[in-house]
Design an enzyme around this catalytic site. Structure first.
Site, short mmCIF file in Angstrom:
data_model
loop_
_atom_site.label_atom_id
_atom_site.label_comp_id
_atom_site.label_asym_id
_atom_site.label_seq_id
_atom_site.Cartn_x
_atom_site.Cartn_y
_atom_site.Cartn_z
N CYS A 2 0.82 -1.22 0.00
CA CYS A 2 0.00 0.00 0.00
C CYS A 2 0.85 1.27 0.00
O CYS A 2 1.88 1.34 0.66
CB CYS A 2 -0.88 0.04 1.23
SG CYS A 2 -1.89 -1.41 1.42
N ARG A 27 5.28 0.26 -5.96
CA ARG A 27 5.20 -0.55 -4.74
C ARG A 27 4.29 -1.75 -4.93
O ARG A 27 4.37 -2.71 -4.18
CB ARG A 27 4.68 0.30 -3.58
CG ARG A 27 5.60 1.42 -3.18
CD ARG A 27 4.92 2.37 -2.22
NE ARG A 27 4.60 1.74 -0.96
CZ ARG A 27 5.37 1.78 0.12
NH1 ARG A 27 6.52 2.41 0.07
NH2 ARG A 27 5.02 1.20 1.24
N TRP A 80 -2.85 -2.70 -1.69
CA TRP A 80 -2.40 -4.05 -2.04
C TRP A 80 -3.15 -4.97 -1.08
O TRP A 80 -2.89 -4.96 0.12
CB TRP A 80 -0.90 -4.14 -1.84
CG TRP A 80 -0.24 -5.37 -2.37
CD1 TRP A 80 0.21 -5.57 -3.65
CD2 TRP A 80 0.07 -6.57 -1.65
NE1 TRP A 80 0.78 -6.81 -3.76
CE2 TRP A 80 0.71 -7.45 -2.55
CE3 TRP A 80 -0.12 -7.00 -0.35
CZ2 TRP A 80 1.16 -8.71 -2.19
CZ3 TRP A 80 0.32 -8.27 0.02
CH2 TRP A 80 0.95 -9.10 -0.90
N ASN A 106 -2.00 1.72 6.11
CA ASN A 106 -1.07 0.72 5.60
C ASN A 106 -0.65 -0.14 6.78
O ASN A 106 -0.35 0.40 7.85
CB ASN A 106 0.16 1.42 4.99
CG ASN A 106 1.09 0.45 4.31
OD1 ASN A 106 0.75 -0.72 4.15
ND2 ASN A 106 2.24 0.93 3.89
N GLY A 107 -0.67 -1.46 6.63
CA GLY A 107 -0.30 -2.35 7.73
C GLY A 107 -1.44 -3.31 8.04
O GLY A 107 -2.36 -3.47 7.23
N GLU A 483 19.35 -16.60 -7.53
CA GLU A 483 18.89 -15.26 -7.88
C GLU A 483 18.34 -15.25 -9.31
O GLU A 483 17.30 -14.65 -9.59
CB GLU A 483 20.04 -14.25 -7.72
CG GLU A 483 19.75 -12.84 -8.22
CD GLU A 483 18.53 -12.16 -7.59
OE1 GLU A 483 18.03 -12.64 -6.57
OE2 GLU A 483 18.08 -11.14 -8.15
N LYS A 487 14.52 -14.21 -10.28
CA LYS A 487 14.25 -13.11 -11.23
C LYS A 487 13.38 -13.62 -12.37
O LYS A 487 12.44 -12.95 -12.80
CB LYS A 487 15.60 -12.58 -11.76
CG LYS A 487 15.61 -11.21 -12.24
CD LYS A 487 15.91 -10.16 -11.18
CE LYS A 487 15.37 -10.44 -9.84
NZ LYS A 487 15.51 -9.59 -8.78
N GLU A 490 9.80 -14.13 -11.04
CA GLU A 490 9.15 -12.84 -10.74
C GLU A 490 8.68 -12.15 -12.01
O GLU A 490 7.57 -11.65 -12.08
CB GLU A 490 10.15 -11.89 -10.07
CG GLU A 490 10.46 -12.15 -8.62
CD GLU A 490 11.51 -11.16 -8.11
OE1 GLU A 490 12.66 -11.20 -8.56
OE2 GLU A 490 11.16 -10.34 -7.25
N HIS A 506 19.94 -36.59 -7.01
CA HIS A 506 19.18 -37.09 -5.86
C HIS A 506 17.68 -36.85 -6.02
O HIS A 506 16.96 -36.77 -5.04
CB HIS A 506 19.71 -36.46 -4.57
CG HIS A 506 21.12 -36.85 -4.28
ND1 HIS A 506 21.48 -38.14 -3.97
CD2 HIS A 506 22.27 -36.14 -4.30
CE1 HIS A 506 22.79 -38.20 -3.80
NE2 HIS A 506 23.30 -36.99 -4.00
N LYS A 606 7.01 -4.00 -4.10
CA LYS A 606 8.40 -3.60 -3.97
C LYS A 606 8.82 -3.55 -2.51
O LYS A 606 9.91 -3.99 -2.14
CB LYS A 606 8.56 -2.20 -4.59
CG LYS A 606 9.96 -1.62 -4.53
CD LYS A 606 10.82 -2.24 -5.59
CE LYS A 606 12.26 -1.83 -5.54
NZ LYS A 606 13.11 -2.86 -6.17
C1 G6P Z 1 10.39 -7.77 -2.53
C2 G6P Z 1 11.06 -7.27 -3.81
C3 G6P Z 1 12.39 -7.97 -4.00
C4 G6P Z 1 13.27 -7.74 -2.77
C5 G6P Z 1 12.56 -8.18 -1.48
C6 G6P Z 1 13.31 -7.72 -0.25
O1 G6P Z 1 10.01 -9.09 -2.66
O2 G6P Z 1 10.24 -7.50 -4.92
O3 G6P Z 1 13.04 -7.48 -5.15
O4 G6P Z 1 14.47 -8.45 -2.91
O5 G6P Z 1 11.26 -7.59 -1.42
O6 G6P Z 1 13.21 -6.32 -0.16
P1 G6P Z 1 14.24 -5.39 0.54
O7 G6P Z 1 13.68 -4.00 0.36
O8 G6P Z 1 14.26 -5.80 2.00
O9 G6P Z 1 15.56 -5.57 -0.10
#
Ligand code: G6P
Length: 611
Positions: A2, A27, A80, A106-107, A483, A487, A490, A506, A606
């Site tokens: 949010c 966000r 959100w 928010n929260g 990673e 990616k 995502e 395994h 985000k």
């Molecule tokens: C979300 C973002 C990721 C990020 C993660 C941790 O899932 O989409 O890209 O790595 O949060 O966020 P931070 O702000 O703690 O790095």
């Protein structure tokens, strides 16, 4: 997650709020709304879907910004969904039963069921399924003509995490912000002031900010802002200046932020490391008071930041010769980690607001550990609460899936490894000198690595029909694969898995068949032949293979793979900064070819400020 924004000043309020909401779009959200004081009442519009839908509705409505009172005040929100599905009715702001109080939240309010029951007993009716409407009704019921008092009394009854922004139809010159556990920032403009859940909302308007602390209230009146604790006692706050420019939060000619940010990685790394290299040595004054008797490191983070921890663990063990444990913040916070005053807990976070990472930081402090925050957002909650803070200077990152912040985090962590190695007396001056020289050239190597972009685009086209991909590697290459796979998932919404190449046999190898795509990363010299054997195993079962290989090993690559991207020769600890790049491009182009919303992938946020 949010996004909250509020405005009080003399200009067109709704236009400021809608522009600011667009800056918070990154966000992640599913609905948006706005409430503005106008002509003795609060006018409200909220809509499921994109901000453009809300903007059209506001532009068509005659009841916005016709007011001629000296100060205009309004609040706006991107939601959100947590409690209740995305819909017009569940969107924020909410207006209380009297029609006088409007709030954004928010929260998560944890005691909302109990509060809702008690409000229902007083005949309060609810339209939505949200916890936020309960907070609104609570303030509204406590309101007896004293706006500030109603808010103060209400927040003392709420449990959980909440940032609130509230306006009242009886107070056209006032706005109130409240913060507990989720971020809220005040921005100071010229004869106008703002509030938002993050700095991006005000970029281009002001560089002066104040971050609300835990259980603090900001009272905006005319053009002044005063701060109070939850008991109503006035408190003093410092103003911080953040030098982020408009260019860094615009697409600057790129089709989307994610590609712009991938291409910005050389400067993100350069800007992050340069301030810490002086006279050919490492200078991290932020760590000057770190005790000498640290004997264990915990790196705790979420998402890609967790992968940074997984990547640098190898260097902490190899170079600094210190036990290093890497953990997901959401797991760490509910375990009983064995940590004490000799443990350094490093929390890595782009936003500095991730709820689980913040909770892990607090848990570490409670257990007596020393805490170091590595964050990108100046003055964020994690930065404010850690014992030591080192900033990455990646600039604002708008693409939801991180790219340049990850590179900046990796580069600063290399410096922390070297710093701790020196402090522990386990690195020679000569080795240190070489590492620093190489680190200084890393941005140039990253720039060179970005040239693989078009080649990776061609590769992505060839494999765009594959919907199940395995990323394999050993050691640090396995961490890069994790990673790369994250990616890919995502951005493309397709399935992939990262596997330690030696583990394939395994179980997972049973999934490999004709046409399976295996992406192999081979940068670790010692493990090269081992991973090569694993490539042979998957190829023998019909898999196609795309390999990311160090330049000086390509000649030995005699098994024949379908595609190769080469990595320039740099010291092994820095290799992940290069090998991750083709994987970022692969994820990006796979998403592009499947017409995904690359900057704002579905369901993702985000800044994850709830558990
Ligand atoms: C979300 C973002 C990721 C990020 C993660 C941790 O899932 O989409 O890209 O790595 O949060 O966020 P931070 O702000 O703690 O790095």
């Amino acid at each position: 997650m949010c996004g909250i924004v509020g405005y009080i000043g003399k200009k067109n309020c709704s236009s400021f709020l809608l522009d600011a909401l667009e800056k918070l779009e990154y966000r992640g959200y599913d609905s948006a709304g706005i409430a503005v004081y106008n002509d003795h009442k609060i006018n409200l519009i909220k809509k499921k879907g994109r901000i453009s839908v809300l903007r059209n509705a506001v532009e068509e409505d005659e009841n916005f910004d016709t007011d001629d009172s000296p100060f205009k005040v309004g609040i706006a929100h991107t939601r959100w969904a947590t409690h209740g599905k995305p819909s017009d009715v569940n969107a924020h702001p909410f207006i209380g039963p009297s029609g006088k109080i409007a709030i954004l939240h928010n929260g998560i309010i944890e005691n909302y069921i109990e509060l809702k029951k008690s409000l229902k007993r007083r005949n309060v009716k609810f339209a939505s399924q949200t916890d936020s409407e309960v907070a609104c009704a609570l303030i509204d019921t406590l309101y007896d003509g004293d706006f500030f008092k109603a808010v103060k009394d209400a927040v003392n009854l709420l449990e959980g995490a909440f940032s609130l922004c509230i306006i009242c139809a009886d107070y056209p010159n006032m706005m109130i912000g409240v913060k507990k556990d989720t971020p809220l920032i005040v921005g100071y403009g010229e004869n106008e002031n703002y509030i938002a859940s993050d700095i991006s909302a005000f970029i281009g308007k002001t560089k002066k900010f104040c971050r609300l602390g835990e259980c603090e209230i900001a009272l905006f009146k005319d053009d002044s802002v005063n701060f109070y604790d939850f008991n109503g006692k006035k408190i003093k706050k410092d103003v911080i200046t953040v030098d982020w420019n408009i260019k860094s939060s615009s697409k600057d000619g790129f089709d989307c932020f994610t590609m712009k940010e991938i291409m910005e990685q050389p400067s993100a790394v350069r800007d992050t490391i340069t301030p810490h290299i002086k006279n050919s040595g490492i200078d991290i004054p932020e760590l000057n008071s770190l005790p000498d008797d640290i004997n264990k490191i915990y790196i705790v983070a979420c998402g890609s930041a967790y992968h940074v921890g997984a990547l640098v663990k190898y260097s902490f063990e190899k170079i600094a010769k210190i036990t290093t444990i890497v953990d997901l913040a959401s797991e760490f916070r509910y375990r009983s980690p064995v940590i004490d005053e000799h443990t350094l807990v490093i929390i890595i976070s782009q936003s500095g607001e991730t709820a689980d990472s913040l909770a892990a930081l607090r848990e570490s402090k409670n257990r007596g550990a020393k805490t170091l925050a590595v964050v990108n957002v100046v003055g964020s909650s994690i930065a404010a609460e850690a014992d030591y803070v080192i900033y990455t200077w990646a600039g604002p990152e708008i693409g939801v899936a991180t790219t340049k912040a990850l590179s900046a985090q990796l580069s600063i962590m290399y410096l922390v490894v070297l710093y701790i190695s020196k402090k522990r007396g386990v690195i020679s001056d000569l080795a240190m000198k070489k590492y620093i020289q190489n680190l200084l050239t890393l941005p140039d190597y990253i720039l060179q690595m970005l040239e693989c972009k078009d080649k990776v685009f061609e590769i992505s086209k060839r494999y765009m029909d594959r919907d199940n991909i395995f990323f394999i590697g050993r050691g640090i290459d396995y961490a890069v694969c994790r990673e790369g796979s994250l990616k890919f998932k995502e951005l493309s919404y397709l399935h992939s898995e990262a596997y330690a190449a030696g583990e394939l046999k395994h179980g997972t190898i049973s999934l490999v068949e004709d046409g399976t795509l295996v992406i192999a990363v081979l940068t670790d010299k010692k493990l090269f032949e081992k991973t090569l054997s694993n490539i042979c195993e998957v190829q023998a079962r019909g898999a196609s293979c795309f390999a990311v290989v160090r330049e000086d090993k390509v000649s030995e690559f005699d098994v024949g793979v379908d595609d190769i991207i080469t990595i320039p020769k740099v010291p092994s600890i820095f290799l992940p900064s290069l090998s991750v790049i083709p994987l970022q491009f692969f994820a990006y182009y796979s998403a592009l070819l499947h017409e995904r919303d690359i900057d704002k992938p579905r369901n993702l946020a985000k800044s994850v400020t709830v558990e």
